[in-house]
Design an enzyme around this catalytic site. Structure first.
Site, PDB file in Angstrom:
ATOM      1  N   THR A   1       0.887  -1.168   0.000  1.00  0.00           N
ATOM      2  CA  THR A   1       0.000   0.000   0.000  1.00  0.00           C
ATOM      3  C   THR A   1       0.922   1.216   0.000  1.00  0.00           C
ATOM      4  OG1 THR A   1      -0.035   0.085   2.388  1.00  0.00           O
ATOM      5  CG2 THR A   1      -1.789  -1.167   1.344  1.00  0.00           C
TER       6      THR A   1
ATOM      7  N   LYS B   1     -14.982  17.167  10.593  1.00  0.00           N
ATOM      8  CA  LYS B   1     -15.976  17.143  11.673  1.00  0.00           C
ATOM      9  C   LYS B   1     -16.237  18.561  12.130  1.00  0.00           C
ATOM     10  CE  LYS B   1     -14.853  12.453  12.762  1.00  0.00           C
ATOM     11  NZ  LYS B   1     -13.733  11.654  13.161  1.00  0.00           N
TER      12      LYS B   1
ATOM     13  N   GLU C   1      -5.646  -3.881  -0.897  1.00  0.00           N
ATOM     14  CA  GLU C   1      -6.029  -5.014  -0.040  1.00  0.00           C
ATOM     15  C   GLU C   1      -7.198  -5.818  -0.598  1.00  0.00           C
ATOM     16  OE1 GLU C   1      -5.317  -1.986   0.901  1.00  0.00           O
ATOM     17  OE2 GLU C   1      -4.464  -1.876   2.910  1.00  0.00           O
TER      18      GLU C   1
ATOM     19  N   TRP D   1     -20.726  15.768  10.044  1.00  0.00           N
ATOM     20  CA  TRP D   1     -19.594  15.284   9.277  1.00  0.00           C
ATOM     21  C   TRP D   1     -19.735  15.838   7.863  1.00  0.00           C
ATOM     22  CZ3 TRP D   1     -17.590   9.674  10.210  1.00  0.00           C
ATOM     23  CH2 TRP D   1     -17.328   9.512  11.587  1.00  0.00           C
TER      24      TRP D   1
END
Ligand code: ADP
Length: 541
Positions: free
Chosen positions: A184, A438, A329, A443
């Protein structure tokens, strides 16, 4: 009682056998790193891949050994890829866009024994070779005539390959053996090694080729602009030969003009890459008035595909956009946004509303969204939470156990993305959990704001980060690259956004910049932006 079917291990190299046997004349076309265009076929490519296997075995490479590639998409890279995994060694594709320290870290962590690279990366390898003690040989994917001078020992691939007579057969082994490795990119911490198995790659390619996914067929000519070192090449290096689709490999050139040239001259029908690549292509098309008469589908993923991009491809060029989500992944394809009957009749804005979503998963990918206590959330298309996935081509651990246990009690992997899912199973990413803003109790989705901002005709690229705010905790800051020659003001842009997003989500401020930094896999590098605007954050806190 057991079934009475044959034991036929799902080894990746069987895919190339199939392509060579039943689609042997199908072309693999490459833009060479040395310049010019090379044409070969699956049949010829398999013969050379067998020689790679034979030579690697001669070099002492055995099952499970890691062999690295640091190379552009070309037929040579593809034959090396298959040659490595055909003897049970592990093809570790390394991303040359990583920072030098990360590159050294992952080659050492993987303990790569041999490195195949392109002439363009010789200076980089020369500089780093001493810090990578496991590397015994550096083989440059070129012939002796093009081999650059260097301080380290380099081997010309064509000479090395010529030493094999090709009288060789692949090995057959347990399908759960490792086939490939991809780290990654480290946007979120140190790079971690994802290890694909032969079985997971074959299953993933079978799944990816389905009509509601990439839908590849032997009539297609596929150009993976997505590099082979980015998340398993999004399945295409397996899926295209499996389907018998011709391949067009763009080599080192990914600018708009070069990509256009191959799309046109090679009559490419399907292509795939991250949004930044398509930004360059669309700018080129706009500038030159060029058209895309052959291209049918463009797969866009890796970061959220802006609505304006989907609209332009479809309306101006009649090319269908398939928005895709995935991760290193997840092999990587997790969801693709093709239209099921429930949505197939939609047109105009309503259709775009759906296509902006990252889509629905194929068989073999299970999804759930959960709150912070891991309680499942409803699929109503608005309640968002942590996106988790499970399946036979989803990682259960990182190489050498880095990061510890990865899965929750039900065996799901937490993607680090925040998403909602609608009643028909269409998932939409609202943010990476680290990027979500936030503000007060709300959000704010940075992706949503970015998508709206790039819809303004004078905006070339946009990124949104949270900056500290005394009253709200955090507020969105919109960072914008304006199109060349465009006169755009903060007020004009914020006016444009008002009404398109919730009132409290409209950014308070806009920063105009010349360039937005990207990660090695083409994502907006929010960590760098947060660093750059730290002062602004501090002043507000
Ligand atoms: P890295 O994390 O190493 O940069 P990956 O390519 O594995 O590399 O990144 C996976 C992440 O990219 C996902 O978790 C998600 O945050 C983001 N991503 C991928 N595709 C999309 C998409 N279509 N829309 C929004 N985000 C996406």
């Amino acid at each position: 009682m057991h079934g009475l079917m044959q034991d036929w291990p799902l080894n990746c190299h069987r895919i190339l056998d199939h392509a060579a046997t039943y689609h042997g004349e199908r072309e693999v076309v490459s833009r060479l790193v040395e310049g010019g265009i090379d044409r070969t076929t699956y049949r010829a490519l398999r013969e050379r891949a067998l020689k790679v296997s034979q030579r690697l075995q001669g070099e002492g490479i055995r099952r499970g050994d890691r062999v690295a590639t640091l190379a552009w998409n070309t037929a040579r890279h593809l034959e090396v890829w298959y040659g490595i995994l055909g003897i049970g060694a592990v093809c570790h594709t390394v991303n040359p866009r990583l920072f030098a320290e990360q590159l050294v870290y992952i080659v050492n962590h993987a303990e790569d024994r041999i490195l195949f690279t392109d002439i363009s990366f010789v200076p980089l390898v020369e500089k780093l070779k001493d810090s990578m003690p496991s590397l015994k040989k550096v083989i440059v994917l070129t012939d002796a005539a093009h081999l650059p001078e260097a301080e380290i020992e380099l081997i010309a691939y064509e000479d090395w390959l010529a030493e094999a007579d090709g009288d060789f057969a692949w090995e057959s082994f347990d399908e759960n053996c490792a086939a490939g490795m991809c780290y990654t990119s480290g946007t979120t911490g140190v790079p971690k090694g994802v290890v694909y198995s032969h079985r997971s790659n074959v299953l993933h390619a079978l799944v990816a080729n389905q009509p509601d996914m990439l839908g590849l067929s032997s009539r297609d000519r596929v150009m993976p602009v997505v590099p082979m070192f980015h998340a398993n090449c999004w399945s295409i290096c397996y899926g295209a030969p499996m389907a018998g689709a011709a391949m067009v490999m763009p080599g080192p050139k990914m600018d708009g003009a070069s990509i256009y040239e191959l799309l046109d001259s090679e009559r490419v029908t399907v292509t795939a890459a991250v949004p930044t690549v398509w930004m360059m292509l669309l700018a080129y098309l706009e500038e030159t008035g060029a058209r895309l008469p052959h291209l049918q589908r463009v797969v866009i993923g890796g970061s959220a595909c802006p609505r304006a991009m989907i609209e332009t491809f479809q309306r101006e060029y009649e090319v269908e956009v398939i928005h895709a989500w995935g991760m290193t992944e997840t092999s990587p394809l997790g969801t693709l946004c093709t239209l099921k009957p429930e949505y197939a009749g939609l047109t105009g804005e309503e259709r775009l509303n759906i296509q902006e979503k990252q889509g629905h998963p194929p068989f073999t990918v299970e999804m759930k969204i959960a709150d912070d206590m891991d309680a499942p959330l409803p699929w109503d298309g608005k309640t968002f939470g942590r996106l988790k996935v499970r399946g036979p081509a989803v990682a259960r651990a990182y190489f050498k156990g880095e990061g510890g246990a990865l899965l929750d009690e039900e065996g799901f992997f937490d993607t680090g993305d925040v998403a909602h899912i609608d009643r028909y199973g269409y998932m939409q990413i609202t943010d990476r959990s680290k990027d979500v803003i936030k503000s007060g109790g709300e959000w704010i989705s940075s992706i949503e704001l970015e998508n709206v901002a790039v819809g303004h005709p004078a905006v070339a690229e946009a990124a949104v980060i949270g900056v500290a705010d005394e009253k709200w905790g955090e507020r969105p800051l919109l960072v914008v690259v304006a199109k060349a020659g465009a006169a755009l003001t903060k007020e004009e842009l914020l006016d444009f956004m008002a009404g398109k997003v919730a009132k409290w989500a409209v950014p308070d401020d806009v920063a105009f910049v010349d360039e937005i930094p990207h990660t090695a896999t083409g994502k907006i590098q929010k960590t760098a932006l947060r660093e750059r605007f730290r002062d602004r954050s501090a002043a507000n806190a």
